[in-house]
Design an enzyme around this catalytic site. Sequence first.
Site, PDB file in Angstrom:
ATOM      1  N   ASP A   1       0.766  -1.072  -0.026  1.00  0.00           N
ATOM      2  CA  ASP A   1      -0.056  -0.099  -0.100  1.00  0.00           C
ATOM      3  C   ASP A   1       0.627   1.142   0.038  1.00  0.00           C
ATOM      4  O   ASP A   1       1.811   1.466   0.890  1.00  0.00           O
ATOM      5  CB  ASP A   1      -0.788   0.030   1.264  1.00  0.00           C
ATOM      6  CG  ASP A   1      -1.674   1.181   1.364  1.00  0.00           C
ATOM      7  OD1 ASP A   1      -2.690   1.307   0.438  1.00  0.00           O
ATOM      8  OD2 ASP A   1      -1.338   1.933   2.253  1.00  0.00           O
TER       9      ASP A   1
ATOM     10  N   GLU B   1       1.317  -0.475  -4.947  1.00  0.00           N
ATOM     11  CA  GLU B   1       0.557   0.937  -5.189  1.00  0.00           C
ATOM     12  C   GLU B   1       1.340   2.011  -5.437  1.00  0.00           C
ATOM     13  O   GLU B   1       1.767   2.545  -4.486  1.00  0.00           O
ATOM     14  CB  GLU B   1      -0.371   0.969  -4.172  1.00  0.00           C
ATOM     15  CG  GLU B   1      -1.391   1.957  -4.483  1.00  0.00           C
ATOM     16  CD  GLU B   1      -2.362   2.497  -3.313  1.00  0.00           C
ATOM     17  OE1 GLU B   1      -3.432   2.957  -3.281  1.00  0.00           O
ATOM     18  OE2 GLU B   1      -1.729   2.431  -2.180  1.00  0.00           O
TER      19      GLU B   1
END
Length: 532
Positions: free
Chosen positions: A207, A257
Amino acid sequence: MAQPTPARTDRDWWRSAVIYQVYVRSFADGDGDGTGDLAGVRARLPYLAGLGVDALWFTPWYLSPLKDGGYDVADYRAIDPAFGTLAEAEKLIAEARELGIRTIVDVVPNHVSDQHPWFRAALAGGPERELFHFRPGRGDHGELPPNDWRSEFGGPAWSRLPDGGWYLHLFAPEQPDLNWSHPDVRQEHEDILRFWFERGVAGVRVDSAALLVKDPRLPDFVEGRDRHPYVDRDELHDIYRSWRTVADAYGGIFVGEVWLPDTERFAHYLRPDELHTAFNFSFLACPWDARRLRASIDETLAQHAPVGAPATWVLCNHDVTRTVTRYGREDTAFDFATKAFGTPADLALGTRRARAAALLSLALPGAVYIYQGEELGLPEADIPRDRVQDPMHFRSGGTDPGRDGCRVPLPWAAEAPYAGFGSRVEPWLPQPAGWPGYAADRQAQDPGSMLSLYREALRIRRATSGFGETPLTWLPAPDDVLAFARADGLICVVNLSDTPARLPAHSRSLLASGPLDDRGRLPRDTAVWLRA
């Protein structure tokens, strides 16, 4: 239902995999308490095997106060009781593997929950303060934040404590940022990776992968400065090279990401000794426009080629407006800054385009991600303001609708309570009145449904030569028509124009997103796979 295919044994399975994103809280409720859980996922594994996916990516299922949908992690080695137990997670990983489905877990290295033991000890004055970014404020009495950084969710990126000090959080105040210059932070995350690889996961999604490292001076943000104070810092690559050593020891993979407009900088994360893949946000945010889509595809393939990494193709996820709704709006692009309540959408138009986009993305070289409910053609749901839970909504002062509209619990059975999501109480987010009409059981019986289209597309993609990482060659086509060839005579044509398009010479049609017209032409907003 299609029979599950044994898992690929080659270590490069991820280069052309179809990966299904599971937002556990909204997938399936196994115990009827209104919240999705691991029991619900385990019960639906045959559905996922029948759909034909290669892997499941689970958004965070760890112990969390759930102030940001689980991206505020309090303990990486425990499953949140709302979802189940660690033993259940281990069973889920093993049971999915038996059906030929691998598991990818989500790691959130930029920050932790304010309930994490480290942060609680830091607030008590312990040496753990060095693991975060605590600073005195500016102004005559320290009443101003230490710098001008803004939270990704709106408002200042700093919160003040009762003792007058401030701490950094690039997201919600309940998500304090970690100090990645401290060796304990690095060691802990490598241990977390080992913990999950040893439990059988095949990969890790990273993330906010470009935000971890901050300029130690914590300077104000200056537009045009050569180096951003906290985005895409060079020091990140040493971290990911270290992580890659851990993953290689287990045969695991990473997907990052990475939101970066600079394609060359983006490719640095995909060098052979760093992350394996990264999400393709250029394609996700692209409007339904032939010229723009072709440019996005070309740029994506070009930026991956020098580092030998496969592209990924994504139409939506748990953070963005659902594809059916976005493609039915006047502005078909996606931008966090332009989201608003009440934006009208033509769902019939959006559905037709989403069906065509599914065949387009599945025909491109590389891996594809499918967000849960995308295969059902779910639209964005309008959440009553008094039921919104997303911190993006509150941090914006109520102007941003937040992300809850794409996180509404799935409809499984049209005639069951709460559309089959659970049985006893209303789900944690309300389902729209028409939700049962999208139910999986109803669509499974309809050969023209979105679910049937996805099942057949994934079956063909797995069984037919020409997909995977073979080259893409553009074919001559009118303006607003995308036509390209892959290996072994595979052809994909997508008509984004207002008039029917003639098809190139072919021996047979493999699959179309909608019927051809009475002259065998491809109607607008329709895609087809052909064999030359």
